[in-house]
Design a protein around this motif. Sequence first.
Motif, PDB file in Angstrom:
ATOM      1  N   SER A 244       9.142   6.900 -13.933  1.00  0.00           N
ATOM      2  CA  SER A 244       9.814   5.582 -13.853  1.00  0.00           C
ATOM      3  C   SER A 244       9.669   4.942 -12.461  1.00  0.00           C
ATOM      4  N   CYS A 245       9.387   6.108 -11.568  1.00  0.00           N
ATOM      5  CA  CYS A 245       9.101   5.229 -10.268  1.00  0.00           C
ATOM      6  C   CYS A 245       8.065   4.253 -10.061  1.00  0.00           C
ATOM      7  N   PRO A 246       6.855   4.526 -10.634  1.00  0.00           N
ATOM      8  CA  PRO A 246       5.936   3.409 -10.299  1.00  0.00           C
ATOM      9  C   PRO A 246       6.183   2.219 -11.081  1.00  0.00           C
TER      10      PRO A 246
ATOM     11  N   TRP B 289       6.544  -1.634  -9.562  1.00  0.00           N
ATOM     12  CA  TRP B 289       5.914  -2.799  -9.938  1.00  0.00           C
ATOM     13  C   TRP B 289       6.803  -3.970 -10.070  1.00  0.00           C
ATOM     14  N   MET B 290       7.965  -3.546 -10.896  1.00  0.00           N
ATOM     15  CA  MET B 290       8.939  -4.780 -11.277  1.00  0.00           C
ATOM     16  C   MET B 290       9.523  -5.429  -9.918  1.00  0.00           C
ATOM     17  N   THR B 291       9.730  -4.432  -8.798  1.00  0.00           N
ATOM     18  CA  THR B 291      10.546  -4.717  -7.793  1.00  0.00           C
ATOM     19  C   THR B 291       9.559  -5.833  -6.843  1.00  0.00           C
ATOM     20  N   LEU B 292       8.337  -5.374  -6.776  1.00  0.00           N
ATOM     21  CA  LEU B 292       7.317  -6.189  -5.977  1.00  0.00           C
ATOM     22  C   LEU B 292       6.902  -7.531  -6.712  1.00  0.00           C
ATOM     23  N   ARG B 293       6.936  -7.517  -8.119  1.00  0.00           N
ATOM     24  CA  ARG B 293       6.830  -8.663  -8.944  1.00  0.00           C
ATOM     25  C   ARG B 293       7.993  -9.532  -8.783  1.00  0.00           C
ATOM     26  N   LEU B 294       9.024  -9.183  -8.979  1.00  0.00           N
ATOM     27  CA  LEU B 294      10.165 -10.071  -8.611  1.00  0.00           C
ATOM     28  C   LEU B 294      10.388 -10.533  -7.259  1.00  0.00           C
ATOM     29  N   ALA B 295      10.065  -9.865  -6.149  1.00  0.00           N
ATOM     30  CA  ALA B 295       9.960 -10.249  -4.872  1.00  0.00           C
ATOM     31  C   ALA B 295       8.876 -11.324  -4.631  1.00  0.00           C
ATOM     32  N   LYS B 296       7.768 -11.215  -5.158  1.00  0.00           N
ATOM     33  CA  LYS B 296       6.796 -12.017  -5.009  1.00  0.00           C
ATOM     34  C   LYS B 296       7.297 -13.512  -5.723  1.00  0.00           C
ATOM     35  N   ARG B 297       7.856 -13.417  -6.817  1.00  0.00           N
ATOM     36  CA  ARG B 297       8.518 -14.615  -7.466  1.00  0.00           C
ATOM     37  C   ARG B 297       9.412 -15.296  -6.742  1.00  0.00           C
ATOM     38  N   SER B 298      10.299 -14.407  -6.242  1.00  0.00           N
ATOM     39  CA  SER B 298      11.339 -15.023  -5.335  1.00  0.00           C
ATOM     40  C   SER B 298      10.917 -15.650  -4.268  1.00  0.00           C
ATOM     41  N   GLU B 299       9.827 -15.222  -3.400  1.00  0.00           N
ATOM     42  CA  GLU B 299       9.208 -15.697  -2.100  1.00  0.00           C
ATOM     43  C   GLU B 299       8.683 -16.968  -2.609  1.00  0.00           C
ATOM     44  N   GLU B 300       8.152 -17.161  -3.825  1.00  0.00           N
ATOM     45  CA  GLU B 300       7.442 -18.309  -4.277  1.00  0.00           C
ATOM     46  C   GLU B 300       8.457 -19.331  -4.512  1.00  0.00           C
ATOM     47  N   GLU B 301       9.380 -19.086  -4.979  1.00  0.00           N
ATOM     48  CA  GLU B 301      10.392 -19.932  -5.268  1.00  0.00           C
ATOM     49  C   GLU B 301      11.064 -20.670  -3.927  1.00  0.00           C
TER      50      GLU B 301
ATOM     51  N   LEU C  61       0.862  -1.260  -0.003  1.00  0.00           N
ATOM     52  CA  LEU C  61       0.099  -0.126   0.026  1.00  0.00           C
ATOM     53  C   LEU C  61       0.854   1.353  -0.013  1.00  0.00           C
ATOM     54  N   ALA C  62       1.884   1.089   0.833  1.00  0.00           N
ATOM     55  CA  ALA C  62       2.844   2.476   0.758  1.00  0.00           C
ATOM     56  C   ALA C  62       3.336   2.631  -0.373  1.00  0.00           C
ATOM     57  N   TYR C  63       4.079   1.378  -1.026  1.00  0.00           N
ATOM     58  CA  TYR C  63       4.643   1.556  -2.349  1.00  0.00           C
ATOM     59  C   TYR C  63       3.581   2.162  -3.414  1.00  0.00           C
TER      60      TYR C  63
END
Length: 71
Positions: free
Chosen positions: A39-41, A45-57, A4-6
């Motif tokens: 470019s901030c959003p 978005w890319m950082t959150l997507r990669l973080a979720k993928r890493s957590e799932e892996e 939410l903060a991001y």
Amino acid sequence: MKQLAYGMCAVIAVAVAIGMFYFYGFSLLTLVLALVLFSCPVVVWMTLRLAKRSEEEIASGMRKGHERRNT
């Protein structure tokens, strides 16, 4: 809560970029600053997507490790 903060940070960055064009008009400096703010959003978005993928892996690897030990 972090997401939410991001998201709010991204919305504020876009609003500031649009407001900058509204108040100061189009110039090379406002265009460069707007591109940086827009470019901030994308980066968020890319950082959150990669973080979720890493957590799932990691979770998947942990499950497989536990399954191998238990069998």
